[in-house]
Design a protein around this motif. Structure first.
Motif, short mmCIF file in Angstrom:
data_model
loop_
_atom_site.label_atom_id
_atom_site.label_comp_id
_atom_site.label_asym_id
_atom_site.label_seq_id
_atom_site.Cartn_x
_atom_site.Cartn_y
_atom_site.Cartn_z
N ASN A 325 0.82 -1.20 0.00
CA ASN A 325 0.00 0.00 0.00
C ASN A 325 0.86 1.26 0.00
OD1 ASN A 325 -2.79 0.89 0.05
ND2 ASN A 325 -2.35 1.74 2.07
N TRP A 328 2.29 2.87 -3.08
CA TRP A 328 1.34 3.73 -3.78
C TRP A 328 1.10 5.04 -3.02
CZ3 TRP A 328 -3.99 3.89 -1.76
CH2 TRP A 328 -4.82 4.76 -2.46
N ASN A 329 0.72 4.95 -1.73
CA ASN A 329 0.21 6.15 -1.09
C ASN A 329 1.27 7.04 -0.44
OD1 ASN A 329 0.77 4.87 1.38
ND2 ASN A 329 -1.36 4.33 1.76
N ASN A 332 2.45 8.67 -3.62
CA ASN A 332 1.24 8.92 -4.42
C ASN A 332 1.51 8.62 -5.90
OD1 ASN A 332 -1.47 9.48 -4.66
ND2 ASN A 332 -1.32 11.54 -3.79
N SER A 334 0.67 6.21 -8.90
CA SER A 334 -0.40 5.30 -9.29
C SER A 334 0.16 4.07 -10.01
CB SER A 334 -1.41 6.02 -10.18
OG SER A 334 -0.79 6.42 -11.39
N ARG A 335 -0.63 3.01 -10.03
CA ARG A 335 -0.28 1.79 -10.77
C ARG A 335 -1.59 1.13 -11.20
NH1 ARG A 335 1.46 0.07 -5.12
NH2 ARG A 335 -0.06 -1.51 -4.49
N ARG A 338 -4.01 0.50 -8.54
CA ARG A 338 -4.32 1.72 -7.80
C ARG A 338 -4.42 2.86 -8.81
NH1 ARG A 338 -4.30 -1.67 -4.19
NH2 ARG A 338 -3.53 -1.42 -2.05
N TYR A 342 -4.19 9.20 -4.05
CA TYR A 342 -4.43 9.11 -2.61
C TYR A 342 -4.63 10.53 -2.11
CZ TYR A 342 -3.64 7.59 2.24
OH TYR A 342 -3.76 7.31 3.58
N PRO A 402 -0.98 4.67 -15.73
CA PRO A 402 -0.28 4.24 -14.50
C PRO A 402 1.16 4.72 -14.51
CG PRO A 402 -1.54 2.43 -15.43
CD PRO A 402 -1.58 3.53 -16.45
N PHE A 409 6.37 -3.16 -9.88
CA PHE A 409 5.70 -3.49 -8.62
C PHE A 409 5.96 -4.94 -8.23
CE2 PHE A 409 1.86 -4.57 -6.04
CZ PHE A 409 2.24 -3.82 -4.93
#
Length: 571
Positions: A325, A328-329, A332, A334-335, A338, A342, A402, A409
């Motif tokens: 998580n 991503w956050n 911030n 994106s993928r 996600r 955020y 993305p 990832f």
């Protein structure tokens, strides 16, 4: 790696009265060079003739807390960063090293092959900012997101049952992991200039225990006072009725092994402890002697698994856990799984109404927020594009893609799952052996359960891994020594942890924190500067689940207290 590891289960004891004796003399052998690798350890004083062999009170397997597949022989600086044997056997070393680079590298706003996409609001520019040396965050005296080692996440919530209650829902105006930085021309959701952090001394234990041991040795406890000015919130509306807490990051090594513990073993642990302590009713139904509804987490494909990760135990799989998580956050970025930012609607609205933001975008026709160049059009584009869970990849204002590839990832997940646990040290030392004996006798091993055995490790993975026939390292049938019961307890510390319940932190490898990270701070907000302070916080209140056990520690002779500390530094 020694391969003659044993596999019997270590029994746990919940003990009452006991008798303690003094420590034996320390073995005076002090060789520190590994005859197999030639490595000189700065932290391990054990004679390598003992490594991998049973000693008084320790099985041979306890030298290797991560088992055959999950332990590194390294015990010096950077030992938290070493890949597991499972990585080597699976041929995943190159992917592991690329994942390591993703963890360490700063993300930027400018698009690059691997490290673009930072913001528009963010918590940190890299993961290693919060995990110095891959370990626990450091205690700091002021909040600065650029400071490497500041592993703090701000917790902002609406308190219940009193203004200073640990409990209450997160506010909606900022994200659950509040952001204090933003890409120009935007303002951060929280301005760091309005964050006030100080460390206060405990003047008296709520439980009534003195601030010095019976033999006269004093100890000191400190705790954080945190506040944030309402004016520091760049949101519309601004929040009200607030309380604040700090939570620091935890170490990353060995988490793949914890992911491999089977759910039926977790259930047996809950059942074993339920008759003696109150367990979190959101996780355990005492009357039914079974999982409560809140224990289950639904993964992206609908699979349900039991929660086991984070202090609050909000995640069930490492591949959908705090680290996955955070990739991503925190920046911030994106993928494909996600595809949204955020952010919050309150921040998006405030930025869409800020004339300086509108003017800066209007002066830059290349901005993705420019739209038709009118004030109204720019404002609406900002509001829509900064809002959370708007379909960022297909909207009338801009076509985003993305920012992190599925390949990157996957490499990050290989790295996260592939970090080894450092080998134990000094298990041949008589004082360490005495420390383990006392640790068990007074009941510490009840919550800090020493031993687990992993299952088949049929791990869950997201579609980006399974659909591309990619693999992750596995740890089947490993005997491991993380020193955690994998469930939650309450300690009732002053200005404690949000939510009151906290998962028992694994103790393995923590004795190497100073050499790896440059700090030895402990507990969820780094309030404990050493092992003694961490232990005594367990007895701040008589309501603490660990009060009786810590009271026993309090009345130990100094030699036994010191032995427990040395044991903790050895495992």
């Amino acid at each position: 790696m020694k391969k003659n590891l044993l596999s019997k289960t270590l029994m746990l004891c919940i003990l009452g009265a006991f008798s303690l004796t003094g420590c034996e003399d320390k073995d005076d052998i002090n060789d520190s060079e590994n005859p197999e690798t030639g490595e000189i350890s700065t932290t391990d004083e054990a004679d390598y003739r003992y490594v991998g062999k049973a000693t008084k009170g320790f099985k041979a397997e306890e030298w290797y807390p991560g088992g055959e597949l999950g332990t590194t022989e390294s015990t010096a600086a950077h030992s938290y960063e070493v890949e597991t044997e499972a990585i080597t056997r699976a041929g995943l070393f190159n992917a592991f090293k690329k994942g390591e680079l993703l963890f360490e590298h700063d993300f930027t706003q400018i698009s690059t092959a691997d490290f673009g996409g930072l913001g528009p609001a963010y918590v940190r520019t890299s993961c290693i900012h919060c995990h110095p040396g891959y370990g626990h965050g450091k205690r700091v005296s002021s909040y600065n997101a650029d400071f490497r080692g500041n592993g703090y996440l701000l917790v902002v919530y609406h308190p219940v049952d009193g203004d200073n209650s640990d409990d209450g829902p997160y506010i909606s105006e900022v994200t659950g992991m509040p952001q204090t930085r933003a890409i120009s021309p935007f303002l951060p959701p929280i301005d760091e200039g309005g964050i006030h952090l100080s460390w206060e001394k405990v003047t008296a234990m709520e439980s009534g225990l003195p601030m010095q041991f019976p033999d006269g040795e004093a100890y000191e406890l400190i705790y954080p006072e945190l506040s944030i000015d309402i004016a520091a919130f760049n949101t519309n509306p601004k929040p009200s009725n607030l309380a604040f807490r700090l939570e620091s990051t935890i170490g990353l090594y060995g988490t793949g092994l914890l992911d491999a513990i089977p759910e039926d073993s977790l259930k047996k642990q809950y059942m074993a402890e339920a008759p003696y302590v109150e367990l979190n009713p959101n996780f355990w139904d005492k009357d039914a002697n079974d999982w409560a509804a809140g224990a289950w987490y639904t993964l992206a494909d609908g699979t349900k698994k039991i929660k086991r990760f984070t202090y609050a135990m909000t995640r069930a799989s490492l591949q959908d856990g705090a680290g996955a998580n955070a990739m991503w956050n925190i920046p911030n970025v994106s993928r494909s799984d996600r595809p949204y930012l955020y952010t919050t609607d309150a921040w998006a609205k405030a930025m869409s109404e800020n004339p300086d933001v509108i003017a800066a975008i209007k002066a830059d026709p290349t901005s993705p927020y420019y739209y038709d160049g009118t004030d109204a059009g720019i404002a609406e584009a900002v509001r829509v594009l900064l809002s959370p869970k708007t379909n960022q990849f297909d909207n009338p204002y801009h076509n985003f893609k993305p920012e992190m590839t599925d390949q990157n990832f996957w490499q990050y997940m290989v790295w996260h799952r592939g970090l080894a646990v450092p080998r134990a040290r000094d298990l041949n030392d008589a004082e360490v052996q005495r420390g383990k004996e006392v640790f068990t006798q007074i009941g510490c091993a009840t919550c800090h359960r020493p031993k687990w055995t992993t299952g088949n490790d049929d791990y869950w993975a997201p579609a980006m891994v399974t659909s591309n026939n990619l693999s992750l390292p596995t740890y089947p049938k490993q005997v491991i020594y993380p020193y955690t019961d994998m469930l939650q307890h309450r300690l009732y510390m002053k200005n404690g942890i949000h939510g009151s319940w906290c998962r028992t932190t694994p103790l393995w490898g923590r004795g190497l924190s100073l050499v790896n990270t440059g700090a030895d701070d402990r507990l969820h907000d780094c309030r404990a500067r050493n092992e003694i302070e961490a232990i005594m916080w367990h007895a701040y209140s008589k309501k603490s689940d660990a009060y009786a056990i810590t009271e026993r520690f309090f009345y130990l002779p100094k030699a036994d207290r010191d032995a427990v500390v040395k044991f903790l530094r050895s495992i």
